[in-house]
Design a protein around this motif. Structure first.
Motif, short mmCIF file in Angstrom:
data_model
loop_
_atom_site.label_atom_id
_atom_site.label_comp_id
_atom_site.label_asym_id
_atom_site.label_seq_id
_atom_site.Cartn_x
_atom_site.Cartn_y
_atom_site.Cartn_z
N LEU A 1 17.02 6.22 -14.80
CA LEU A 1 15.81 5.41 -14.76
C LEU A 1 15.82 4.42 -13.60
N VAL A 2 16.96 3.78 -13.39
CA VAL A 2 17.06 2.72 -12.38
C VAL A 2 17.07 3.29 -10.97
N TYR A 3 17.81 4.37 -10.77
CA TYR A 3 18.03 4.86 -9.40
C TYR A 3 17.18 6.07 -9.03
N ILE A 4 16.50 6.68 -9.98
CA ILE A 4 15.67 7.86 -9.68
C ILE A 4 14.20 7.58 -9.99
N LEU A 5 13.89 7.35 -11.27
CA LEU A 5 12.49 7.23 -11.67
C LEU A 5 11.83 5.96 -11.14
N TYR A 6 12.55 4.82 -11.24
CA TYR A 6 11.95 3.58 -10.76
C TYR A 6 11.67 3.60 -9.26
N PRO A 7 12.60 4.08 -8.40
CA PRO A 7 12.28 4.17 -6.98
C PRO A 7 11.08 5.08 -6.68
N ILE A 8 10.95 6.17 -7.46
CA ILE A 8 9.78 7.05 -7.27
C ILE A 8 8.50 6.29 -7.59
N TYR A 9 8.53 5.58 -8.71
CA TYR A 9 7.35 4.77 -9.07
C TYR A 9 7.09 3.69 -8.02
N GLY A 10 8.17 3.02 -7.57
CA GLY A 10 8.01 1.97 -6.57
C GLY A 10 7.44 2.49 -5.27
N THR A 11 7.88 3.68 -4.86
CA THR A 11 7.37 4.29 -3.63
C THR A 11 5.87 4.54 -3.74
N PHE A 12 5.46 5.11 -4.87
CA PHE A 12 4.02 5.36 -5.06
C PHE A 12 3.24 4.06 -5.11
N TYR A 13 3.80 3.06 -5.78
CA TYR A 13 3.11 1.76 -5.90
C TYR A 13 2.88 1.14 -4.53
N TYR A 14 3.91 1.09 -3.70
CA TYR A 14 3.77 0.46 -2.38
C TYR A 14 2.91 1.31 -1.44
N SER A 15 2.79 2.61 -1.73
CA SER A 15 1.95 3.45 -0.87
C SER A 15 0.47 3.13 -1.03
N LEU A 16 0.13 2.37 -2.06
CA LEU A 16 -1.27 2.00 -2.30
C LEU A 16 -1.67 0.70 -1.61
N PHE A 17 -0.74 0.16 -0.78
CA PHE A 17 -0.99 -1.13 -0.14
C PHE A 17 -0.85 -1.02 1.38
N ASP A 18 -1.55 -1.89 2.06
CA ASP A 18 -1.30 -2.13 3.48
C ASP A 18 -0.24 -3.21 3.53
N TRP A 19 1.00 -2.80 3.79
CA TRP A 19 2.14 -3.69 3.61
C TRP A 19 3.04 -3.61 4.84
N LYS A 20 3.40 -4.74 5.38
CA LYS A 20 4.25 -4.81 6.57
C LYS A 20 5.70 -5.14 6.24
N GLY A 21 6.01 -5.22 4.95
CA GLY A 21 7.38 -5.50 4.55
C GLY A 21 7.59 -6.92 4.08
N GLY A 22 6.64 -7.79 4.30
CA GLY A 22 6.74 -9.18 3.87
C GLY A 22 6.17 -9.37 2.48
N PRO A 23 6.04 -10.63 2.06
CA PRO A 23 5.49 -10.90 0.71
C PRO A 23 4.01 -10.57 0.58
N ALA A 24 3.28 -10.60 1.68
CA ALA A 24 1.83 -10.35 1.63
C ALA A 24 1.54 -8.86 1.76
N LYS A 25 0.68 -8.38 0.88
CA LYS A 25 0.24 -6.98 0.96
C LYS A 25 -1.19 -6.88 0.44
N THR A 26 -1.92 -5.92 0.98
CA THR A 26 -3.34 -5.75 0.65
C THR A 26 -3.53 -4.39 0.01
N TYR A 27 -4.17 -4.38 -1.15
CA TYR A 27 -4.42 -3.12 -1.85
C TYR A 27 -5.47 -2.30 -1.10
N VAL A 28 -5.13 -1.05 -0.80
CA VAL A 28 -6.07 -0.18 -0.06
C VAL A 28 -6.29 1.14 -0.79
N GLY A 29 -5.74 1.29 -1.99
CA GLY A 29 -5.94 2.53 -2.74
C GLY A 29 -5.26 3.71 -2.07
N PHE A 30 -6.01 4.78 -1.91
CA PHE A 30 -5.45 6.00 -1.33
C PHE A 30 -5.74 6.13 0.17
#
Length: 311
Positions: A41-70
């Motif tokens: 769960l910690v090392y496989i499923l959660y990273p997959i979920y996290g990857t999909f979650y961050y893919s929905l944002f315009d994110w430069k790696g900092g604390p600020a990110k903007t939701y852009v959907g798909f």
């Protein structure tokens, strides 16, 4: 009346005891599974979920990110570099499944033949897989050197001109694929050799008594018994090829002119050079989806094969 009540109480008591035993067994199974499940769960499923979650944002790696959907996925499918990288990954898949695996099988068969110096050949065959990828990349960079490389010196003996193996789009991909086959074919050799050890000698003796030759023994005994290993090897080869990165980045960095760029390199450049973390997450999740679907298709084909009773 008292006897009936006593029997009813006794039955309830037995039923309660049986339920407790079943519950105890289930909890024992859960406790044994829990550590591995937690790691999964910690090392496989959660990273997959996290990857999909961050893919929905315009994110430069900092604390600020903007939701852009798909929007990142729409951009991904519109980028020619994505399709070029995917096509290059498919070339790696093709070479892995149709060159590495058959070559590994051939080497395993040679190790089971009665040849002299068997231990020597076994060591030589397996040595490339023991080397680090960085060492292999640097070694072959020197071999492919257009001026002083040993490969160009070899073909020069036959009157051929020097070739810029890693600097020309026509030869760069083929050169690295040759290195990958050289490196990973021994891995499949070990898998096939381990599977061959498990085949009973009685089958071969019975076939020899019936007059079966070497080819007949291979096609009717060895190959059918190796089909599960071939399927497992194909899944490993496909998934490994789709997430390939290191040897390509070391030898060419994806060049020349994106001729050897893979999805992994494309993702790396977007994440750590351009700092488009959201877009890079979309690439990473797309890599996961493609690998997951490819593995699922292979498993589905294998399931239908077993269902039909084919070897």
């Amino acid at each position: 009346m008292d006897t009936t009540i006593a029997a009813s109480v006794d039955n309830k008591s037995r039923l309660s005891m049986a339920k407790k035993k079943v519950w105890s067994k289930r909890m024992t199974v859960v406790w044994f599974i829990a550590p591995a499940l937690l790691v999964y769960l910690v090392y496989i499923l959660y990273p997959i979920y996290g990857t999909f979650y961050y893919s929905l944002f315009d994110w430069k790696g900092g604390p600020a990110k903007t939701y852009v959907g798909f929007d990142n996925y729409i951009r991904l499918f519109a980028e020619a570099e994505f399709w070029t990288s995917l096509a290059n990954n498919l070339k790696v898949v093709f070479s892995s499944v149709f060159i590495q695996i058959p070559l590994g099988l051939l080497m395993a068969l040679l190790l089971f033949s009665s040849i002299r110096g068997l231990r020597f050949f076994q060591t030589v065959y397996f040595m490339p897989f023991l080397m680090s990828t960085v060492a292999i990349g640097m070694l072959w960079i020197f071999i492919f050197d257009p001026l002083n490389g040993s490969l160009n010196k070899l073909i020069g003996l036959f009157g051929m001109e020097n070739v810029a193996w890693l600097s020309e789009g026509k030869t760069a991909m083929a050169s690295i694929l040759m290195v990958i086959v050289w490196q990973f074919a021994p891995f499949y050799m070990i898998l096939f050799k381990a599977a061959m050890v498990g085949i009973s000698e009685d089958l071969y003796e019975a076939a020899s008594i019936d007059g079966a030759g070497a080819w007949a023994r291979f096609t009717h005994i060895t190959f059918p018994m190796l089909v599960p290993t071939i399927v497992s090897s194909s899944i490993l080869a496909v998934v490994g090829s789709l997430k390939a990165f290191d040897i390509f980045y070391i030898m060419t960095g994806g060049g020349p002119n994106n001729a050897t760029e893979l999805l992994g390199i494309y993702m790396y450049k977007q994440a750590f050079i351009n700092f488009n973390m959201g877009y890079a997450s979309a690439i990473a999740f797309m890599m996961f989806l493609i690998a997951f679907l490819a593995g699922g298709i292979i498993q589905y084909v294998e399931y239908n094969r077993k269902k039909k009773g084919a070897y």
